[in-house]
Motif scaffolding. Structure first.
Motif, PDB file in Angstrom:
ATOM      1  N   LEU A   1      33.279   2.287  52.632  1.00 22.33           N
ATOM      2  CA  LEU A   1      32.615   1.041  52.252  1.00 22.33           C
ATOM      3  C   LEU A   1      31.316   1.303  51.498  1.00 22.33           C
ATOM      4  O   LEU A   1      30.994   0.592  50.543  1.00 22.33           O
ATOM      5  CB  LEU A   1      32.342   0.197  53.503  1.00 22.33           C
ATOM      6  N   LEU A   2      30.561   2.311  51.902  1.00 15.20           N
ATOM      7  CA  LEU A   2      29.258   2.594  51.303  1.00 15.20           C
ATOM      8  C   LEU A   2      29.332   3.623  50.178  1.00 15.20           C
ATOM      9  O   LEU A   2      28.296   4.017  49.649  1.00 15.20           O
ATOM     10  CB  LEU A   2      28.286   3.078  52.389  1.00 15.20           C
ATOM     11  N   ASN A   3      30.531   4.050  49.824  1.00 14.76           N
ATOM     12  CA  ASN A   3      30.704   5.030  48.760  1.00 14.76           C
ATOM     13  C   ASN A   3      31.344   4.366  47.544  1.00 14.76           C
ATOM     14  O   ASN A   3      32.084   3.388  47.664  1.00 14.76           O
ATOM     15  CB  ASN A   3      31.586   6.194  49.234  1.00 14.76           C
TER      16      ASN A   3
ATOM     17  N   GLY B   1      29.701   4.643  64.294  1.00 15.29           N
ATOM     18  CA  GLY B   1      31.130   4.832  64.490  1.00 15.29           C
ATOM     19  C   GLY B   1      31.980   3.770  63.814  1.00 15.29           C
ATOM     20  O   GLY B   1      33.105   4.060  63.377  1.00 15.29           O
ATOM     21  N   VAL B   2      31.465   2.549  63.703  1.00 20.38           N
ATOM     22  CA  VAL B   2      32.207   1.490  63.020  1.00 20.38           C
ATOM     23  C   VAL B   2      32.484   1.884  61.569  1.00 20.38           C
ATOM     24  O   VAL B   2      33.595   1.683  61.057  1.00 20.38           O
ATOM     25  CB  VAL B   2      31.421   0.159  63.095  1.00 20.38           C
ATOM     26  N   PHE B   3      31.504   2.473  60.910  1.00 16.97           N
ATOM     27  CA  PHE B   3      31.695   2.888  59.519  1.00 16.97           C
ATOM     28  C   PHE B   3      32.599   4.114  59.424  1.00 16.97           C
ATOM     29  O   PHE B   3      33.467   4.190  58.541  1.00 16.97           O
ATOM     30  CB  PHE B   3      30.342   3.184  58.868  1.00 16.97           C
ATOM     31  N   VAL B   4      32.419   5.077  60.322  1.00 15.82           N
ATOM     32  CA  VAL B   4      33.200   6.310  60.244  1.00 15.82           C
ATOM     33  C   VAL B   4      34.682   6.044  60.512  1.00 15.82           C
ATOM     34  O   VAL B   4      35.560   6.568  59.799  1.00 15.82           O
ATOM     35  CB  VAL B   4      32.654   7.353  61.233  1.00 15.82           C
ATOM     36  N   PHE B   5      34.992   5.212  61.495  1.00 20.66           N
ATOM     37  CA  PHE B   5      36.378   5.029  61.915  1.00 20.66           C
ATOM     38  C   PHE B   5      37.076   3.835  61.256  1.00 20.66           C
ATOM     39  O   PHE B   5      38.297   3.845  61.128  1.00 20.66           O
ATOM     40  CB  PHE B   5      36.443   4.873  63.438  1.00 20.66           C
ATOM     41  N   PHE B   6      36.332   2.813  60.860  1.00 22.39           N
ATOM     42  CA  PHE B   6      36.962   1.600  60.339  1.00 22.39           C
ATOM     43  C   PHE B   6      36.671   1.347  58.859  1.00 22.39           C
ATOM     44  O   PHE B   6      37.528   0.827  58.147  1.00 22.39           O
ATOM     45  CB  PHE B   6      36.519   0.391  61.166  1.00 22.39           C
ATOM     46  N   PHE B   7      35.464   1.686  58.385  1.00 27.29           N
ATOM     47  CA  PHE B   7      35.097   1.439  56.991  1.00 27.29           C
ATOM     48  C   PHE B   7      34.467   2.703  56.379  1.00 27.29           C
ATOM     49  O   PHE B   7      33.318   2.679  55.939  1.00 27.29           O
ATOM     50  CB  PHE B   7      34.121   0.262  56.891  1.00 27.29           C
TER      51      PHE B   7
ATOM     52  N   TRP C   1      38.649  15.316  58.245  1.00 32.81           N
ATOM     53  CA  TRP C   1      38.326  13.962  57.787  1.00 32.81           C
ATOM     54  C   TRP C   1      37.142  13.386  58.569  1.00 32.81           C
ATOM     55  O   TRP C   1      36.278  12.714  57.992  1.00 32.81           O
ATOM     56  CB  TRP C   1      39.546  13.054  57.969  1.00 32.81           C
ATOM     57  N   PHE C   2      37.104  13.702  59.870  1.00 34.91           N
ATOM     58  CA  PHE C   2      36.018  13.182  60.708  1.00 34.91           C
ATOM     59  C   PHE C   2      34.690  13.829  60.316  1.00 34.91           C
ATOM     60  O   PHE C   2      33.655  13.150  60.221  1.00 34.91           O
ATOM     61  CB  PHE C   2      36.338  13.447  62.177  1.00 34.91           C
ATOM     62  N   ILE C   3      34.703  15.135  60.083  1.00 35.82           N
ATOM     63  CA  ILE C   3      33.470  15.836  59.716  1.00 35.82           C
ATOM     64  C   ILE C   3      32.957  15.326  58.371  1.00 35.82           C
ATOM     65  O   ILE C   3      31.769  15.059  58.202  1.00 35.82           O
ATOM     66  CB  ILE C   3      33.717  17.356  59.656  1.00 35.82           C
ATOM     67  N   ARG C   4      33.875  15.162  57.409  1.00 39.46           N
ATOM     68  CA  ARG C   4      33.456  14.744  56.081  1.00 39.46           C
ATOM     69  C   ARG C   4      32.958  13.297  56.076  1.00 39.46           C
ATOM     70  O   ARG C   4      31.917  12.979  55.470  1.00 39.46           O
ATOM     71  CB  ARG C   4      34.635  14.898  55.114  1.00 39.46           C
ATOM     72  N   TYR C   5      33.666  12.400  56.766  1.00 46.27           N
ATOM     73  CA  TYR C   5      33.229  11.001  56.815  1.00 46.27           C
ATOM     74  C   TYR C   5      31.914  10.862  57.590  1.00 46.27           C
ATOM     75  O   TYR C   5      31.080  10.025  57.259  1.00 46.27           O
ATOM     76  CB  TYR C   5      34.307  10.124  57.454  1.00 46.27           C
ATOM     77  N   THR C   6      31.750  11.680  58.625  1.00 44.02           N
ATOM     78  CA  THR C   6      30.488  11.636  59.376  1.00 44.02           C
ATOM     79  C   THR C   6      29.339  12.082  58.495  1.00 44.02           C
ATOM     80  O   THR C   6      28.259  11.469  58.503  1.00 44.02           O
ATOM     81  CB  THR C   6      30.580  12.537  60.619  1.00 44.02           C
ATOM     82  N   HIS C   7      29.551  13.121  57.701  1.00 46.04           N
ATOM     83  CA  HIS C   7      28.486  13.625  56.833  1.00 46.04           C
ATOM     84  C   HIS C   7      28.203  12.646  55.696  1.00 46.04           C
ATOM     85  O   HIS C   7      27.034  12.388  55.373  1.00 46.04           O
ATOM     86  CB  HIS C   7      28.899  14.985  56.261  1.00 46.04           C
ATOM     87  N   ALA C   8      29.262  12.103  55.089  1.00 42.64           N
ATOM     88  CA  ALA C   8      29.077  11.193  53.962  1.00 42.64           C
ATOM     89  C   ALA C   8      28.398   9.897  54.395  1.00 42.64           C
ATOM     90  O   ALA C   8      27.444   9.429  53.754  1.00 42.64           O
ATOM     91  CB  ALA C   8      30.421  10.902  53.304  1.00 42.64           C
ATOM     92  N   ASN C   9      28.872   9.298  55.487  1.00 38.25           N
ATOM     93  CA  ASN C   9      28.247   8.066  55.977  1.00 38.25           C
ATOM     94  C   ASN C   9      26.941   8.343  56.697  1.00 38.25           C
ATOM     95  O   ASN C   9      26.095   7.449  56.821  1.00 38.25           O
ATOM     96  CB  ASN C   9      29.207   7.329  56.923  1.00 38.25           C
ATOM     97  N   GLY C  10      26.769   9.586  57.169  1.00 42.98           N
ATOM     98  CA  GLY C  10      25.516   9.942  57.820  1.00 42.98           C
ATOM     99  C   GLY C  10      24.330   9.852  56.875  1.00 42.98           C
ATOM    100  O   GLY C  10      23.212   9.537  57.297  1.00 42.98           O
ATOM    101  N   ALA C  11      24.559  10.107  55.585  1.00 44.42           N
ATOM    102  CA  ALA C  11      23.478   9.964  54.609  1.00 44.42           C
ATOM    103  C   ALA C  11      23.021   8.512  54.534  1.00 44.42           C
ATOM    104  O   ALA C  11      21.817   8.224  54.512  1.00 44.42           O
ATOM    105  CB  ALA C  11      23.951  10.448  53.237  1.00 44.42           C
ATOM    106  N   SER C  12      23.976   7.587  54.521  1.00 46.80           N
ATOM    107  CA  SER C  12      23.614   6.163  54.496  1.00 46.80           C
ATOM    108  C   SER C  12      22.910   5.752  55.780  1.00 46.80           C
ATOM    109  O   SER C  12      21.923   5.001  55.751  1.00 46.80           O
ATOM    110  CB  SER C  12      24.867   5.311  54.280  1.00 46.80           C
TER     111      SER C  12
END
Length: 417
Positions: A284-286, A275-281, A110-121
């Protein structure tokens, strides 16, 4: 006093200043390289020349940290992307399930996927800030024309990578986004349908399409890394742009420790924001519709791309004609290549350009308006507002940009007179 001789003498002085700047920076780099040449350690000499004693203007602010942050984002995206590819299956029947498997069963998946997905934003936030900073401080001006153009090429490659990656989860927005965007190629007068069928691998968006997009998405980041090296070579050849517009080089300081510590602090703040987006939201950007498996028989009620494509999507849909809308959308990015060749002034910093400063901040507001209109329903008054915003967007680059440079040059000449 005659204006023309005055302007001519100013350009002669500027030419002399640039020669002194080049000589100063070349001397500093040669000294750095010679420090390690006695033991034939060219690697350490190269590192010292380009990372430690690299001459940097003393007045750089944190706005110059966005370039290094973009490089950090690229590294994060490549590492997390490679880790995700170990568990992802590029098949229409398994793609969505493999993403769910990564989220639920892979350790820390979950951490790898959320980091990659929010990393684009995060990547696009940094790129837009970097682009607007360069526009404000005249990074497109001579002798940095190639540096600016290479940055625009990087921007196009990142957009292509983001689009191909958005298709891979194979949710509703992934499938229909791929369908809509690839169908735009049919607007090409000759061979458009043939190109679309090659992209699809058939006559519809299906399994071959997903495999093609997966291959492109895996390949493009490494192409971006190669172009980024060219971008850095051009940067270190011409040097960083000074906030005050001076290229003398007499007030340069070593990159380490002054700007290394500044970039390190900026990167720490960026990681906290990230980290705020990865761990808390994390979502939000998807778009929530992309959490639904792709269904070719059901079209989403409100089809929109990711937020970082919205300004260009708003330009596309503001023009009723399909082919002209596609040309306008592509032209809104390609017009950035014209900046080094259309600016007619010689002042770099927008702070010292009172006329251009007004239109610059109006342009920022216009860009944000396009971003907002891009996700709004295709009804009035959003259609009309998008058309007005699109008109100002192109007017800013094609007409206002060169005209304001001429006006400011005349005003500066009159003040001296």
């Amino acid at each position: 006093m005659n204006i023309n001789p005055l302007i001519k003498s100013d350009f002669n002085v500027n030419s002399l200043v640039k020669q002194v700047s080049l000589a100063t920076r070349t001397r500093v780099r040669n000294v750095s390289l010679n420090k390690f040449r006695w033991n034939k350690n060219y690697v350490l000499g190269f590192v010292d020349c380009h990372l430690i004693h690299y001459p940097t203007p003393i007045g750089l602010t944190y706005a110059w940290s966005f370039g290094s942050l973009a490089g950090m984002c690229l590294v994060i995206q490549i590492i997390t992307g490679v880790l995700l590819s170990m568990h992802y299956s590029a098949h229409v029947d398994l793609a969505f399930l493999s993403v769910e498997y990564i989220m639920r069963d892979v350790p820390n998946g979950w951490f790898i996927r959320y980091t990659h997905a929010n990393g684009a934003s995060m990547f696009f936030i940094v790129l837009y800030c970097h682009l607007f900073r360069g526009l404000y401080y005249g990074s497109y001006m001579k002798p940095r024309q190639l540096l600016w153009c290479s940055g625009v090429v990087l921007f196009l490659l990142v957009m292509g990578t983001a689009f191909t990656g958005y298709v891979l989860p194979w949710g509703q927005m992934s499938f229909w986004g791929a369908t809509v965007i690839t169908n735009m190629v049919t607007a090409i007068p000759f061979g458009g349908q043939t190109i679309v069928e090659w992209l699809w691998g058939g006559f519809t968006v299906n399994a071959p399409t997903l495999r093609r997009f997966y291959s492109l998405h895996f390949l493009l980041p490494f192409i971006i890394a190669g172009v980024s090296l060219i971008h850095l070579v051009l940067l270190h050849r011409d040097g960083s742009n000074s906030p005050i517009g001076s290229d003398t080089g007499v007030d340069d300081v070593p990159f380490y420790p002054y700007y290394f510590s500044k970039d390190l602090f900026a990167f720490t703040c960026f990681l906290l924001f990230f980290g705020v987006f990865v761990f808390f939201f994390p979502n939000l950007l998807n778009h929530p519709d992309n959490c639904i498996p792709a269904d070719p028989m059901e079209t989403p009620k409100h089809l929109v791309p990711e937020w970082y494509f919205l300004p260009f999507y708003a330009i596309l849909r503001s023009i009723p004609h399909k082919a002209l809308g596609i040309v306008a959308m592509l032209g809104s990015i390609l017009v950035l290549f014209l900046l080094p060749f259309t600016y007619t002034g010689y002042i770099r910093n927008t702070t010292y350009r009172p006329v251009f400063k007004i239109f610059y901040w109006v342009f920022i507001a216009d860009f944000l308006t396009l971003l907002w209109v891009g996700q709004a329903p295709i009804t009035d008054p959003y259609i009309l507002l998008g058309q007005y915003a699109s008109f100002y967007y192109f007017s800013f680059f094609i007409f206002l940009f060169p005209i304001i440079g001429i006006v400011e040059t005349k005003l500066a000449s009159y003040q001296v007179k």
